[in-house]
Write an enzyme that holds these catalytic residues in place. Sequence first.
Site: not given
Length: 712
Positions: A145, A427
């Site tokens: 990223d 998450d």
Amino acid sequence: MEAYDKRKHSVGGTTLHTCHPCRRAVPYRIYGVIHTCGILALMYHHVNSLLTADTTLITSLLLFSDVILAFMWATSASLRFNPVHRSEYPEMYAAKPKQDFPKLDVFICTANPYKEPPMMVVNTALSAMAYDYPSDKISVYVSDDGGSSLTLFALMEAAKFSKRWLPYCKNNNFQDRSPEVYFSSKSHTWNDEADNLKMMYEDMKSRVEHVVDSGKVETEYITCDQFRGVFDLWTQKFTRQEHPTIIQVLQNSETDVDDSGKYIMPNLIYVSREKSKVSPHHFKAGALNTLLRVSGVMTNSPVILTLDCDMYSNDPTTPKFQGVRENDIYACEYKRLFDINMIGFDGLMGPNHVGTGCFFNRRVFYGPPSNMISAQIDELNPNRIADKSIEAKDVLELAHNVAGCSYEYNTNWGSKMGFRYGSLVEDYYTGYMLHCEGWRSVFCSPKRAAFCGDVPKSLIDVVSQQKRWAIGLLEVSISRYSPLTFGIKSMGILMGIGYCQYAFWAFWSIPLIVYGVLPQLALLYGVSVFPKSSDPWFWLYIFLFFGAYAQDLLDFVLEGGTYGGWWNDQRMWMIRGFTSFFFGSIEFTLKTLNLSTHGFNLTSKANGDDEQGKRYEKEIFDFGPPSSMFLPLTAAAIVNLFAFVWGTYGFFIWGERLVLELMLASFAAVNCLPIYEAMMLRNDAGKLPKRASLSAGILTFALIVSGYFFLK
């Protein structure tokens, strides 16, 4: 025949694992009833004191703190209602025909080559590629990223090295499949082949680290002509925040074999999604959704494994952490998060997602079990069989398209499909929403840890990471999808309350600060805020305190922890209360009021200097660079020290009247020993900066002076 229920879980007639309840479940339920009665009695005592006492504000603060403590205890009690253990049998599945093995896509995310060194990413990727699994069914996708040419170069080097490393792993059948771990181990038998491989690895490591140090990939270091052109994409206009999609197939299982020509090599694909300053990128959740779509177009494996870039595979037949001291001074093993709470969740609907070491059925990202949400294009259908080459022109074109920064506009991605947006802890939020939709999960914790990862070596890295978690969890708890409302309605009261334990983490700061400062200030002025030792209510406080701590200790030790590890774990909860949770709550409040914004601050996973490592090995706190986050913690430590000294002297004057206050100050002072040491006894680079100590001293003076007016 065993005295307790034991359930088998099978696939196609093959038993993969068995499940049985923990023996302590029934005693825990009995104690839970008793402890609940004690909490109700304490609430009655507080309410009665409010009606009769003069110190209404003090009593109100203690009541509010105890309500929060009671709620947080209830969240842990829900996970103690039906804890279960599992026994895994991977060898049973290994005996099945190789054609029956499902394909596996492995997702590895990285974002900064300086905070997450490329060699760390390389070792994680190589360990996953070296699974005892059909290589033609493994595809490893690395999301970069940060869009760094340094990371791409490192993975190119890894692809070359893998053609020697993977055959060596399979031929010798050892368990350490991370080259860094294997070559640094003293437990392996060395031969000429191992020595040659080690030289190759060190040579690769040297080249990668040289490139990272120089900050650019020089032409002479690019040895593969087929990849030479891709580095031309890194122009002066290329930045972390603004760059095109880059997808590079570094290894193709259809065409690549090892140097001997005997073994098929797994797929290895580098992905850096398109970035634009005018388009939201949703941090790690956005990167994972890009991998979900790119992999769907290219391989579409039915099973997905997510790994942090520092979480290498520790068992080729398959989360835990390497480099952790036995007593884990920063509590970075997260024993409660990864083990204790997991077995509690597993007895309900299954464990929550903790970001790494999790296997998913691809179908779960496309809506509830009974109502699949169709993707915009057929190529992203989770049940589709990918039958084209991953290097086919139309496949790569479509993969680039779905990795574009505008692809998700006006779609369900991030809301009803894929990893969920709206929280810094993608998450937790994703796992929570999947459970709310009706999906179930299973916790497997084999004797040999399936995955290992690195831990921070300085306290500032630890509390900064957990501040980000606290903010992300508050984003979930204070929303329409709060576990306290939406969660209980969707999953039931036990599962919903269990999820609240994480969602309301930041609320721990309130009772920890109140009990960490208020009774101590009262002790300094000889004011009683707790019952004296001859009062029957005194023993209720003793019972609730020691009962909760004893149960916590029992959980910790029974799940493989040490007594020293437990002590450090409970001390870290106090430290988090004055740092991560306190500042996280402030930052979240400012953001909610549109007075501030917060981003995703990546935790450094690079190894610290040698001196920092030595301090960690000796279990000495390293406070790192100066930070305002340590100001309230240090001030509270000083207040408790003064209260302990003065209270010990005053005990002979006051007698039984302030026993509980003195006990609390003594307990806090013992927990603060590393802080006192860092303030007064150390001269190394990891000590508490003098500026922080001086500022804390000024804050302490202000607290003591304000306490005079507050308590008198």
